[in-house]
Write an enzyme that holds these catalytic residues in place. Structure first.
Site, PDB file in Angstrom:
ATOM      1  N   GLY A  33      16.145  51.927  74.501  1.00 40.48           N
ATOM      2  CA  GLY A  33      16.657  51.754  73.145  1.00 40.48           C
ATOM      3  C   GLY A  33      16.676  53.054  72.382  1.00 40.48           C
ATOM      4  O   GLY A  33      16.482  54.125  72.952  1.00 40.48           O
ATOM      5  N   ASN A  34      16.923  52.964  71.085  1.00 43.03           N
ATOM      6  CA  ASN A  34      16.935  54.156  70.237  1.00 43.03           C
ATOM      7  C   ASN A  34      16.368  53.810  68.865  1.00 43.03           C
ATOM      8  O   ASN A  34      16.034  52.659  68.597  1.00 43.03           O
ATOM      9  CB  ASN A  34      18.357  54.722  70.136  1.00 43.03           C
ATOM     10  CG  ASN A  34      19.323  53.740  69.499  1.00 43.03           C
ATOM     11  OD1 ASN A  34      19.245  53.450  68.312  1.00 43.03           O
ATOM     12  ND2 ASN A  34      20.222  53.195  70.310  1.00 43.03           N
ATOM     13  N   ARG A  35      16.266  54.825  68.005  1.00 45.45           N
ATOM     14  CA  ARG A  35      15.552  54.679  66.741  1.00 45.45           C
ATOM     15  C   ARG A  35      16.401  54.193  65.572  1.00 45.45           C
ATOM     16  O   ARG A  35      15.943  54.212  64.434  1.00 45.45           O
ATOM     17  CB  ARG A  35      14.940  56.027  66.344  1.00 45.45           C
ATOM     18  CG  ARG A  35      13.832  56.494  67.250  1.00 45.45           C
ATOM     19  CD  ARG A  35      13.343  57.836  66.745  1.00 45.45           C
ATOM     20  NE  ARG A  35      12.318  58.405  67.598  1.00 45.45           N
ATOM     21  CZ  ARG A  35      11.027  58.081  67.516  1.00 45.45           C
ATOM     22  NH1 ARG A  35      10.623  57.199  66.626  1.00 45.45           N
ATOM     23  NH2 ARG A  35      10.160  58.640  68.324  1.00 45.45           N
TER      24      ARG A  35
END
Ligand code: CTP
Ligand code: CA
Length: 225
Positions: A33-35
């Site tokens: 995933g990412n932020r």
């Protein structure tokens, strides 16, 4: 926008916004995933509703209250996001890709939870490319005159990278954010410059994400024929 704030200049328009960040599953319990929090996309949705638009918000893994008056479509992966955005874009006047879409996904999905074994090295994670939704939208233009907007987060050579990315994607506007450890991700405020293919640069000073959202809609409505 001061005096113009009362104007419903997006009335009769359908706008599609993607928000949040995609998650690419490795197994039933893990993902890459990412932020991205989705705050910028939600600010775009709220401001577009306030300006009279019909809004479809494609939300990837966000934990934010649904913006009143917007149709929210929830997605998980880049492939799901692509499907939802392309479907909604068919009759849209503008599409704004504020979501952080994973460039790669695991090549293999394990149906059962991946287990570690004593004395065994972990298997490497193989990745494959995801489709580039923004480039695809910009090339396809399902509706004539549709305005396509991208976002780019850059850590170095922000303007040069932004210009190159705008040309590569073929979109009408590219919002470029400088990111770092404390900048933009999950923050309430941001600073950006909006690039257009005619060479124009619209700086947006550090401030709430609503301000950047209003500037995006100003630039989009200017481009409607
Ligand atoms: N984007 C997309 N599909 C992808 C990746 C990105 O639609 N598979 C969109 C994002 O929503 C954003 C824009 O493209 O609006 C720019 O994303 P960014 O990650 O900055 O661009 P990339 O071309 O992936 O470049 P980089 O190699 O710097 O990540
Ligand atoms: Ca990327």
């Amino acid at each position: 926008r001061g005096a113009r704030a009362q104007e419903a200049d997006l009335a009769g328009r359908h706008v599609v916004i993607s928000a949040g960040g995609t998650r690419e599953p490795l197994d039933p319990v893990r993902f890459l995933g990412n932020r991205s929090s989705g705050k910028q996309g939600y600010a775009l949705a709220r401001t577009a509703v306030a300006r009279g638009a019909r809004v479809t918000l494609v939300a990837a893994n966000t934990a934010l209250p649904d913006p009143a008056g917007a149709d929210v479509v929830r997605v998980g992966t880049a492939i799901q996001l692509r499907e939802a955005v392309i479907e909604a874009a068919a009759d849209a006047d503008a599409v704004v890709m504020a979501a952080a879409v994973a460039d790669f996904r695991p090549a293999h999905y394990a149906e059962g939870k991946i287990k570690k074994r004593d004395g065994q090295e972990p298997a490497p994670v193989g990745l494959v490319r995801n489709p580039d939704v923004l480039a695809e939208l910009a090339a396809a233009r399902p509706r004539p005159g549709q305005i396509v907007v991208g976002f780019a987060a850059e850590t170095d050579d922000v303007l040069a990278n932004g210009r190159a990315k705008l040309a590569r994607k073929g979109c009408d506007l590219l919002v470029v954010n400088e990111v770092g450890e404390r900048k933009t991700f999950g923050a309430e405020a941001s600073e950006a410059v909006v690039l257009a293919p005619d060479g124009s640069e619209t700086p947006v000073p550090y401030g709430p994400k609503e301000t950047l959202a209003e500037t995006v809609w100003d630039l989009v409505t200017e481009r409607f024929s």
